[in-house]
Write an enzyme that holds these catalytic residues in place. Structure first.
Site, PDB file in Angstrom:
ATOM      1  N   SER A  25       0.858  -1.174   0.000  1.00 40.13           N
ATOM      2  CA  SER A  25       0.000   0.000   0.000  1.00 40.13           C
ATOM      3  C   SER A  25       0.896   1.226   0.000  1.00 40.13           C
ATOM      4  CB  SER A  25      -0.863  -0.051   1.259  1.00 40.13           C
ATOM      5  OG  SER A  25      -1.665   1.089   1.355  1.00 40.13           O
TER       6      SER A  25
ATOM      7  N   LYS B  58      -1.298  -1.012  -4.389  1.00 38.12           N
ATOM      8  CA  LYS B  58      -2.518  -0.309  -3.979  1.00 38.12           C
ATOM      9  C   LYS B  58      -2.173   1.150  -3.782  1.00 38.12           C
ATOM     10  CE  LYS B  58      -4.868  -0.392   0.491  1.00 38.12           C
ATOM     11  NZ  LYS B  58      -5.493  -1.303   1.467  1.00 38.12           N
TER      12      LYS B  58
ATOM     13  N   LYS C 225      -3.361   4.873  -2.606  1.00 39.92           N
ATOM     14  CA  LYS C 225      -4.334   5.590  -1.785  1.00 39.92           C
ATOM     15  C   LYS C 225      -4.850   6.777  -2.589  1.00 39.92           C
ATOM     16  CE  LYS C 225      -4.054   3.398   2.210  1.00 39.92           C
ATOM     17  NZ  LYS C 225      -5.235   2.824   2.857  1.00 39.92           N
TER      18      LYS C 225
ATOM     19  N   ASP D 179      -7.457   2.555  -2.929  1.00 42.42           N
ATOM     20  CA  ASP D 179      -8.166   2.565  -1.638  1.00 42.42           C
ATOM     21  C   ASP D 179      -8.491   4.007  -1.280  1.00 42.42           C
ATOM     22  OD1 ASP D 179      -9.129   2.255   0.936  1.00 42.42           O
ATOM     23  OD2 ASP D 179      -7.370   1.200   1.713  1.00 42.42           O
TER      24      ASP D 179
ATOM     25  N   GLU E 261     -11.286   0.057  -3.223  1.00 40.15           N
ATOM     26  CA  GLU E 261     -11.552  -0.252  -1.820  1.00 40.15           C
ATOM     27  C   GLU E 261     -12.208   0.933  -1.107  1.00 40.15           C
ATOM     28  OE1 GLU E 261      -8.028  -1.776   0.058  1.00 40.15           O
ATOM     29  OE2 GLU E 261      -8.823  -1.550   2.081  1.00 40.15           O
TER      30      GLU E 261
ATOM     31  N   ASP F 137     -13.801  -2.455   3.302  1.00 38.43           N
ATOM     32  CA  ASP F 137     -12.844  -2.591   4.403  1.00 38.43           C
ATOM     33  C   ASP F 137     -13.552  -2.067   5.668  1.00 38.43           C
ATOM     34  OD1 ASP F 137     -10.805  -2.189   6.263  1.00 38.43           O
ATOM     35  OD2 ASP F 137      -9.476  -1.091   4.943  1.00 38.43           O
TER      36      ASP F 137
ATOM     37  N   LYS G 186      -9.517  -7.764   8.029  1.00 37.55           N
ATOM     38  CA  LYS G 186      -8.442  -7.484   8.984  1.00 37.55           C
ATOM     39  C   LYS G 186      -8.912  -8.085  10.297  1.00 37.55           C
ATOM     40  CE  LYS G 186      -7.241  -3.065   6.859  1.00 37.55           C
ATOM     41  NZ  LYS G 186      -7.486  -1.604   6.902  1.00 37.55           N
TER      42      LYS G 186
ATOM     43  N   GLY H 107      -3.990  -4.675   6.065  1.00 33.53           N
ATOM     44  CA  GLY H 107      -2.881  -4.393   6.980  1.00 33.53           C
ATOM     45  C   GLY H 107      -3.121  -3.092   7.719  1.00 33.53           C
TER      46      GLY H 107
HETATM   47  C1  NPQ Z   1      -6.389   0.396   4.918  1.00 32.83           C
HETATM   48  N1  NPQ Z   1      -4.087   0.101   5.760  1.00 32.83           N
HETATM   49  O1  NPQ Z   1      -6.369  -0.600   4.226  1.00 32.83           O
HETATM   50  C2  NPQ Z   1      -5.378   0.663   6.024  1.00 32.83           C
HETATM   51  C3  NPQ Z   1      -5.361   2.050   6.446  1.00 32.83           C
HETATM   52  C4  NPQ Z   1      -4.574   2.352   7.664  1.00 32.83           C
HETATM   53  C5  NPQ Z   1      -1.984  -0.538   4.770  1.00 32.83           C
HETATM   54  O2  NPQ Z   1      -3.526   0.825   3.698  1.00 32.83           O
HETATM   55  C6  NPQ Z   1      -2.858   3.521  12.170  1.00 32.83           C
HETATM   56  C7  NPQ Z   1      -4.207   3.387  12.287  1.00 32.83           C
HETATM   57  C8  NPQ Z   1      -2.271   3.302  10.982  1.00 32.83           C
HETATM   58  C9  NPQ Z   1      -4.976   3.077  11.204  1.00 32.83           C
HETATM   59  C10 NPQ Z   1      -2.463   2.747   8.657  1.00 32.83           C
HETATM   60  C11 NPQ Z   1      -3.268   0.203   4.679  1.00 32.83           C
HETATM   61  C12 NPQ Z   1      -3.024   2.975   9.885  1.00 32.83           C
HETATM   62  C13 NPQ Z   1      -4.400   2.861   9.985  1.00 32.83           C
HETATM   63  C14 NPQ Z   1      -3.226   2.436   7.594  1.00 32.83           C
HETATM   64  C15 NPQ Z   1      -5.145   2.543   8.876  1.00 32.83           C
HETATM   65  O3  NPQ Z   1      -7.293   1.181   4.759  1.00 32.83           O
HETATM   66 MG    MG Z   2      -8.468   0.044   3.347  1.00 34.43          MG
END
Ligand code: NPQ
Ligand code: MG
Length: 356
Positions: free
Chosen positions: A135, A148, A150, A175, A200, A225, A249, A277
């Site tokens: 990501s 992925k 953002k 995402d 996402e 998600d 998750k 993650g």
């Molecule tokens: C997701 N993760 O899929 C999350 C978003 C995310 C790897 O994109 C602290 C708290 C750190 C919440 C990092 C990825 C975070 C968090 C990423 C959420 O949407």
């Molecule tokens: Mg997500």
């Protein structure tokens, strides 16, 4: 299996690269770790709550509070035969799945160790390696099975168009972390031409009905998600046609048992799942890797290598990216990785032992 005491601690860990989402930019992670003392042995777990209430209403602070005030008093000193017993004791607490999940997952790892099985095998896993994705904000990463990106309003069609032009063949997804509204449907339909694996969480977590409406207006498969906090959410989302893919998750849904229920509901509907993650340390990562060995985890997860995030992971051996963009599943009993207790000690900024 009797949980005699639980130590809570918060670490401070610098991310190798700042992590950017539609919520903002994050430089440091403050992982909340738990150490369960069970039948004279230590079992580590990780709570994936974030530093602020953006991805979820849960934070490191609320998870600490709910663990100390409600969840741990309900289980400490009790002999628990299985995860069902634990879930029953947690049921009166509404929500707070991340707080619940860290105990449920550590307890499950202890059960696996007791049964002399690696966590993945104990959960019913069928793979010895899992496919990993990554990501990212803007820079590309080599060696992963999919990328992925953002996105958010103002950083979407142009950004994905540029990535797609430069890398015509790469498996690509986006995402949005709930950054759009149903009014943006026509705008989001412009993403259809990039051949994305999925989009996402375009809309807010509670907007299952609007996701169903959006899915009828775009060709790109929607993955949920934040919207999926339980097996019930998964069932209703699929009934409504709100998504074609689910990101699981275990922290978000309360642990391995609920993750498996969602996995099974999706499998029965012919819908693939993948493991998300939360910038975990190696402890949470080991849990994600074990879960992703279940058969309906059919798409690469956000299970990047330890060195994607950390200069030094707190487990040994660290998770490394291997041939074909995969991570090997640990084969030792239980969690399968050793926690570097000295390093954990040096990184600790807060700790408390909760006893009976
Ligand atoms: C997701 N993760 O899929 C999350 C978003 C995310 C790897 O994109 C602290 C708290 C750190 C919440 C990092 C990825 C975070 C968090 C990423 C959420 O949407
Ligand atoms: Mg997500």
């Amino acid at each position: 299996m009797k949980i005699e005491a639980v130590e809570l601690r918060v670490l401070k860990m610098r991310l190798l690269k700042p992590f950017r989402t539609s919520f903002g930019v994050q430089q440091d992670r403050y992982p909340l770790l738990v150490r369960l003392d069970i039948d004279g042995r230590s079992q580590w777990g990780e709570c994936v709550a974030g530093e602020g209430p953006w991805y979820s209403y849960e934070t490191v602070e609320t998870a600490w509070q709910v663990l100390k005030g409600y969840l741990l008093p309900a289980v400490i000193g009790r002999d628990l035969a299985n995860v069902d017993a634990l879930e029953t004791l947690f049921a009166p607490v509404r929500g707070h799945h991340m707080a619940k999940a860290c105990i449920e997952m550590a307890f499950t790892a202890a059960l696996a160790e007791h049964a002399r099985k690696p966590l993945a095998k104990f959960l019913g896993g069928v793979r010895d390696r899992v496919e990993t994705g990554v990501s990212i904000g803007a820079s590309l990463a080599q060696g992963y099975r999919r990328i992925k990106v953002k996105i958010e309003p103002g950083w979407d069609v142009m950004a994905l168009g540029a990535v797609r032009e430069r890398y015509p063949e790469i498996t690509l997804m986006a995402d949005a972390n709930a950054a759009y509204g149903l009014d943006d449907a026509a705008h989001l339909a412009q993403l259809d031409r990039f051949g994305l694996l999925m989009l996402e969480q375009p809309l807010a977590a509670g907007d299952l009905v609007d996701h169903a409406s959006l899915q009828r207006q775009i060709r790109t498969p929607i993955c949920l998600d934040e919207s999926i906090e339980s097996a019930r959410d998964a069932r209703q989302a699929l009934q409504l046609g709100a998504c074609q893919v689910i990101n699981i998750k275990p922290g978000r849904v309360g642990g391995f048992a609920e993750s498996r229920r969602i996995h099974d509901i999706a499998a029965n509907a012919g819908v693939p799942v993948w493991c998300g993650g939360m910038l975990e340390t190696g402890i949470g990562r080991a849990c994600n890797v074990a879960l992703a060995t279940l058969p309906n985890f059919r798409l690469p997860g956000d299970i990047s290598a330890s060195d994607r995030y950390w200069a030094e992971d707190i487990v040994e051996p660290p998770f490394t990216l291997q041939r074909g963009g995969t991570v090997a599943v640990p084969t030792r009993w239980g969690l399968g990785v050793r926690v570097k207790v000295d390093l954990v000690e040096r990184l600790t900024v807060r700790r408390e032992l909760i006893g009976s």
